[in-house]
Design an enzyme around this catalytic site. Structure first.
Site: not given
Ligand SMILES: Cc1cc2nc3c(=O)[nH]c(=O)nc-3n(C[C@H](O)[C@H](O)[C@H](O)COP(=O)(O)O)c2cc1C
Length: 309
Positions: A137, A199, A250
């Site tokens: 994150c 991410n 993604g």
């Protein structure tokens, strides 16, 4: 032709296993806790649901604004606003227990001990089928990417989770590193049953009127179609380096996007930002994959996983 078999085993090395009826899942943070979308689409048709990231204690998140549109994507700096693991177990898991679709809980710790504690608390909770370890994150000051940026720290977080649960463990990798394959190898060595990537990529936007950063937290994470080629390349690289199943993520918005990730080596895909513009994106993608398999006489998904390698 018989209906193609889209099922996939995401944790072949784990005694519990994690069988998905199909490879299409939701990316953490873009599908709430699942129930919110149950009124919009038939969530039972998904391969799995990955819920909003959860921390030990509830979090309020970062200052507003937290979401800014960019060309081909969005920047977010939510900052892990969530209800905390106790409320999740009490209020959300009982609903999931009644569903046939597996729910995977995305967890974020601020220390190795917190990752261990989250795994311990979730172990054995009915309705929870797996844990996705968020070591990637970009929107929190402690934890998250701090772990995902070094092979040693990434392995430590993985090990802490594995030691405290028998649930299948998927480790979610950050693209904000020099060599993602190195991190992938380290977490697989530490026992990860599967990997998910990527991410968001770190980025920012500036508001011309105020001459200030457009996001309340200055920087944020970029997602959406703009990041797809980067994510695809990373999945391809990681698929050459490890043997465990990979969930590709993604910028996936169409069945063609999803198939590219599958050809690159992903056993399953996670759909995130696309859901914001089309709440049915996951099911459209699922139907498109199925149509492709029928047209190309592909009987089992496994026949095309990694076809481009
Ligand atoms: C609003 C928002 C919130 C997110 N929250 C989380 C989260 O809680 N945990 C996590 O691991 N990833 C989180 N992500 C990252 C997504 O799961 C996904 O990895 C990323 O958005 C790339 O996929 P996409 O381009 O399909 O959106 C979030 C993304 C967005 C846009």
């Amino acid at each position: 032709m018989k209906s193609p078999d889209l099922s996939v085993q995401l944790a072949p090395q784990n005694s519990r296993g994690l069988r998905l009826a199909n490879p299409v899942t939701t990316a953490s943070g873009t599908f709430g806790y699942g129930a919110e979308y149950a009124e919009v689409i038939d969530v039972q048709r998904l391969g799995a649901i990955i819920c909003k990231g959860i921390t030990l204690k509830p979090r309020h998140g970062n200052p507003q604004p937290r979401l800014v549109e960019t060309v081909g994507g969005v920047l977010n700096s939510i900052g892990m606003e969530n209800i905390g693991v106790d409320s999740l177990i009490r209020e959300k898991a009982p609903t999931w227990a009644g569903w046939s679709v597996p729910v995977i809980v995305n967890v974020l710790g601020q220390s190795t001990e917190e990752y261990a504690e989250l795994a311990r608390l979730l172990d054995g909770v009915t309705g929870v089928s797996g844990i996705e370890v968020n070591i990637s994150c970009p929107n929190v000051s402690a934890g998250g990417m701090e772990f995902g940026a070094s092979p040693e720290a990434a392995a430590e977080a993985t090990d802490a989770v594995k030691a405290n649960t028998t649930l299948p463990v998927i480790v979610k990798l950050s693209p904000n590193v020099t060599d993602i394959a190195e991190i992938a190898c380290a977490v697989v060595e530490a026992g990860a049953d599967a990997l998910s990537l990527i991410n968001t990529l770190k980025g920012m936007s500036i508001d011309l009127a105020s001459r200030r950063p457009a996001l309340g937290n200055t920087g944020g994470g970029l997602s959406g179609p703009a990041i797809k080629p980067i994510a695809l390349h990373m999945v391809y690289q990681v698929a050459q380096a490890v043997e465990v199943p990979i969930m590709g993520c993604g910028g996936i918005s169409t069945a063609s996007d999803a198939l590219e990730f599958i050809f690159a080596g992903a056993s399953a895909v996670q759909v995130g930002t696309a859901t914001f513009t089309n709440p049915r994106a996951t099911l459209d993608i699922l139907e498109g994959i199925k149509r492709f398999m029928e047209k190309e006489s592909v009987h089992q998904l496994s026949e095309i996983i990694g076809a481009a390698k």
